[in-house]
Design a protein around this motif. Sequence first.
Motif, PDB file in Angstrom:
ATOM      1  N   GLN A 176       0.831  -1.210   0.000  1.00 29.09           N
ATOM      2  CA  GLN A 176       0.000   0.000   0.000  1.00 29.09           C
ATOM      3  C   GLN A 176       0.865   1.258   0.000  1.00 29.09           C
ATOM      4  O   GLN A 176       0.552   2.237  -0.695  1.00 29.09           O
ATOM      5  N   THR A 177       1.963   1.230   0.754  1.00 27.47           N
ATOM      6  CA  THR A 177       2.871   2.378   0.812  1.00 27.47           C
ATOM      7  C   THR A 177       3.455   2.659  -0.574  1.00 27.47           C
ATOM      8  O   THR A 177       3.509   3.813  -1.011  1.00 27.47           O
ATOM      9  N   VAL A 178       3.861   1.613  -1.265  1.00 29.86           N
ATOM     10  CA  VAL A 178       4.398   1.762  -2.619  1.00 29.86           C
ATOM     11  C   VAL A 178       3.322   2.309  -3.557  1.00 29.86           C
ATOM     12  O   VAL A 178       3.565   3.244  -4.328  1.00 29.86           O
ATOM     13  N   ALA A 179       2.121   1.755  -3.493  1.00 31.13           N
ATOM     14  CA  ALA A 179       1.027   2.188  -4.382  1.00 31.13           C
ATOM     15  C   ALA A 179       0.657   3.645  -4.142  1.00 31.13           C
ATOM     16  O   ALA A 179       0.372   4.378  -5.092  1.00 31.13           O
ATOM     17  N   ARG A 180       0.668   4.068  -2.905  1.00 26.82           N
ATOM     18  CA  ARG A 180       0.341   5.481  -2.605  1.00 26.82           C
ATOM     19  C   ARG A 180       1.457   6.415  -3.077  1.00 26.82           C
ATOM     20  O   ARG A 180       1.203   7.501  -3.568  1.00 26.82           O
ATOM     21  N   ARG A 181       2.696   5.983  -2.911  1.00 25.28           N
ATOM     22  CA  ARG A 181       3.845   6.816  -3.316  1.00 25.28           C
ATOM     23  C   ARG A 181       3.912   6.965  -4.834  1.00 25.28           C
ATOM     24  O   ARG A 181       4.299   8.014  -5.340  1.00 25.28           O
TER      25      ARG A 181
END
Length: 171
Positions: free
Chosen positions: A46-51
């Motif tokens: 999720q962190t990667v997708a948001r970034r």
Amino acid sequence: MFDELAPTWQTRIGPHHVGALSLALAEVEAPSRALDVGTGTGVAAQTVARRFPDAEVDAVDLAPAMVAEAKALLPAELVPRVRFQVGDASELPFDDGAFELVTLENMIPFFDELARVTAVGGAIVVSFSRGDETPIYVPADRLRRELGRRGFTQFADFSAGPATALLARRR
């Protein structure tokens, strides 16, 4: 069993657990495809997708229960771009060089597989939410040595609270 442990586990890790990962991701060129290995509850994916809002993110975990939990916790706005599946990190179900970015958080690094699926010019970020107190922890010097043997260079270290991360680029 996971359902009983989840609230305690989430309380122990606190909000800082992706801090170092986030700092490292800020130094990475936006990928079109990313992979999170050993995704657990999917927080790093999720962190990667948001970034990187234009990236397609694949995420694998060996435990079907963790994949189910990650899917259940995935916010609706990320569903079109984030895919979770059961997979073995020692034999990833992806083509050679398929990803410009590979992340691992609190995960054993299977170095040969990581190198195989990371595209030339791509990056790996290995993060530990509690630094050297993380139950699955690999010291940065070993990460550098093993990744260096497999064509990774330009190493950078990051820390945020107890969390640590190492960024390496593949030449």
